[in-house]
Design a protein around this motif. Structure first.
Motif, PDB file in Angstrom:
ATOM      1  N   SER A 145       0.872  -1.254   0.345  1.00 19.52           N
ATOM      2  CA  SER A 145       0.011  -0.086   0.482  1.00 19.52           C
ATOM      3  C   SER A 145       0.901   1.498   0.171  1.00 19.52           C
ATOM      4  CB  SER A 145      -0.934  -0.019   1.417  1.00 19.52           C
ATOM      5  OG  SER A 145      -0.450   0.156   2.425  1.00 19.52           O
ATOM      6  N   ILE A 146       2.001   1.237   0.343  1.00 22.98           N
ATOM      7  CA  ILE A 146       2.751   2.224  -0.206  1.00 22.98           C
ATOM      8  C   ILE A 146       3.061   2.969  -1.408  1.00 22.98           C
ATOM      9  CG2 ILE A 146       5.656   3.830  -0.138  1.00 22.98           C
ATOM     10  CD1 ILE A 146       5.720   1.086   3.389  1.00 22.98           C
ATOM     11  N   GLY A 147       2.763   4.070  -1.575  1.00 24.42           N
ATOM     12  CA  GLY A 147       2.677   4.615  -2.951  1.00 24.42           C
ATOM     13  C   GLY A 147       4.046   4.742  -3.643  1.00 24.42           C
ATOM     14  N   PHE A 148       4.562   4.605  -3.375  1.00 24.26           N
ATOM     15  CA  PHE A 148       6.397   4.875  -3.977  1.00 24.26           C
ATOM     16  C   PHE A 148       7.718   4.048  -3.485  1.00 24.26           C
ATOM     17  CE2 PHE A 148       5.516   9.351  -2.343  1.00 24.26           C
ATOM     18  CZ  PHE A 148       5.302  10.016  -4.249  1.00 24.26           C
ATOM     19  N   ALA A 149       6.853   2.235  -3.880  1.00 23.56           N
ATOM     20  CA  ALA A 149       7.732   1.140  -4.425  1.00 23.56           C
ATOM     21  C   ALA A 149       7.354   0.757  -5.584  1.00 23.56           C
ATOM     22  CB  ALA A 149       6.868   0.696  -2.996  1.00 23.56           C
ATOM     23  N   ASN A 150       7.863   0.281  -6.379  1.00 24.46           N
ATOM     24  CA  ASN A 150       8.138  -0.385  -7.111  1.00 24.46           C
ATOM     25  C   ASN A 150       8.839  -2.174  -7.067  1.00 24.46           C
ATOM     26  OD1 ASN A 150      10.377   0.558  -7.234  1.00 24.46           O
ATOM     27  ND2 ASN A 150       9.823   1.795  -9.157  1.00 24.46           N
ATOM     28  N   PHE A 151       9.626  -2.194  -6.604  1.00 24.29           N
ATOM     29  CA  PHE A 151       9.702  -3.682  -6.126  1.00 24.29           C
ATOM     30  C   PHE A 151      10.213  -4.032  -4.589  1.00 24.29           C
ATOM     31  CE2 PHE A 151      13.794  -1.824  -6.868  1.00 24.29           C
ATOM     32  CZ  PHE A 151      14.686  -2.198  -5.192  1.00 24.29           C
ATOM     33  N   GLN A 152      10.276  -4.815  -4.395  1.00 26.99           N
ATOM     34  CA  GLN A 152      10.206  -5.276  -2.278  1.00 26.99           C
ATOM     35  C   GLN A 152      11.759  -6.743  -2.488  1.00 26.99           C
ATOM     36  OE1 GLN A 152       6.355  -6.442  -1.402  1.00 26.99           O
ATOM     37  NE2 GLN A 152       6.921  -8.736  -1.955  1.00 26.99           N
ATOM     38  N   VAL A 153      11.669  -6.767  -1.296  1.00 31.60           N
ATOM     39  CA  VAL A 153      12.635  -8.213  -0.913  1.00 31.60           C
ATOM     40  C   VAL A 153      12.627  -7.852   0.732  1.00 31.60           C
ATOM     41  CG1 VAL A 153      15.079  -7.789  -0.766  1.00 31.60           C
ATOM     42  CG2 VAL A 153      14.720  -6.603  -3.134  1.00 31.60           C
TER      43      VAL A 153
END
Length: 179
Positions: A145-153
């Motif tokens: 739900s964070i607006g500024f994120a496009n990948f995760q680890v």
């Protein structure tokens, strides 16, 4: 007063105070392996923004009790406390929103192609550099739900500007099919 000015310079310049030589030696061992593949276009603007945000929060925390204690005596104490609470809500709320939006913002990224290891630098709440090291295969497309994120680890979100990211092969590995 001298210690306060040294601390402000230390926080702003992100260098350890000279009394902490052990910390400086440990920080130099953390130099990321690999070559620089990404540097955020707004990294130099975000650092002063976060420093000013924390400074105003400290000012609000220190100043509002003073306003309650030494405020206008014609105003009832309950009204002064309510106004103090409102000021603290806005003062601390803006800092919290700034941190919530910018905690995933990647300022620099290093890539070691031989081991396929990525080193990512972000900024903490107090504008200190945080280093995250991970393998490329651990990256997934962000679905939170964070607006500024496009990948995760490992459920930690990260944001990079895809339009200025020059290493397109690494970007495809980080973002999957959403390039």
């Amino acid at each position: 007063m001298i210690l306060i000015s040294r601390w402000i310079r230390c926080v702003y310049l992100r260098c350890p105070i000279t009394l902490q030589r052990g910390y400086a030696a440990a920080a130099s061992k953390k130099n990321p392996a690999g070559r620089l593949v990404y540097e955020a276009p707004y990294a130099k603007a975000i650092l002063p923004l976060k420093v000013v945000s924390i400074a105003t929060s400290v000012g609000v925390i220190v100043g509002t009790p003073v306003l309650v204690a030494y405020g206008n005596t014609d105003v009832p104490i309950a009204a002064r406390i309510a106004l103090s609470g409102l000021l603290m809500t806005f003062g601390l709320g803006t800092t919290a929103m700034c941190h919530w939006c910018l905690k995933s913002y990647v300022t620099r990224m290093f890539y070691d192609a031989t081991r396929e290891m990525v080193t990512v630098e972000t900024l903490s709440l107090f504008s200190r550099r945080k280093t995250h090291v991970f393998h490329v295969r651990d990256a997934r497309v962000y679905e939170g739900s964070i607006g500024f994120a496009n990948f995760q680890v490992n459920n930690k979100p990260f944001f990079v500007h895809t339009e200025v990211f020059k290493h397109k092969v690494l970007l495809a590995k980080l973002l999957g099919t959403y390039v």
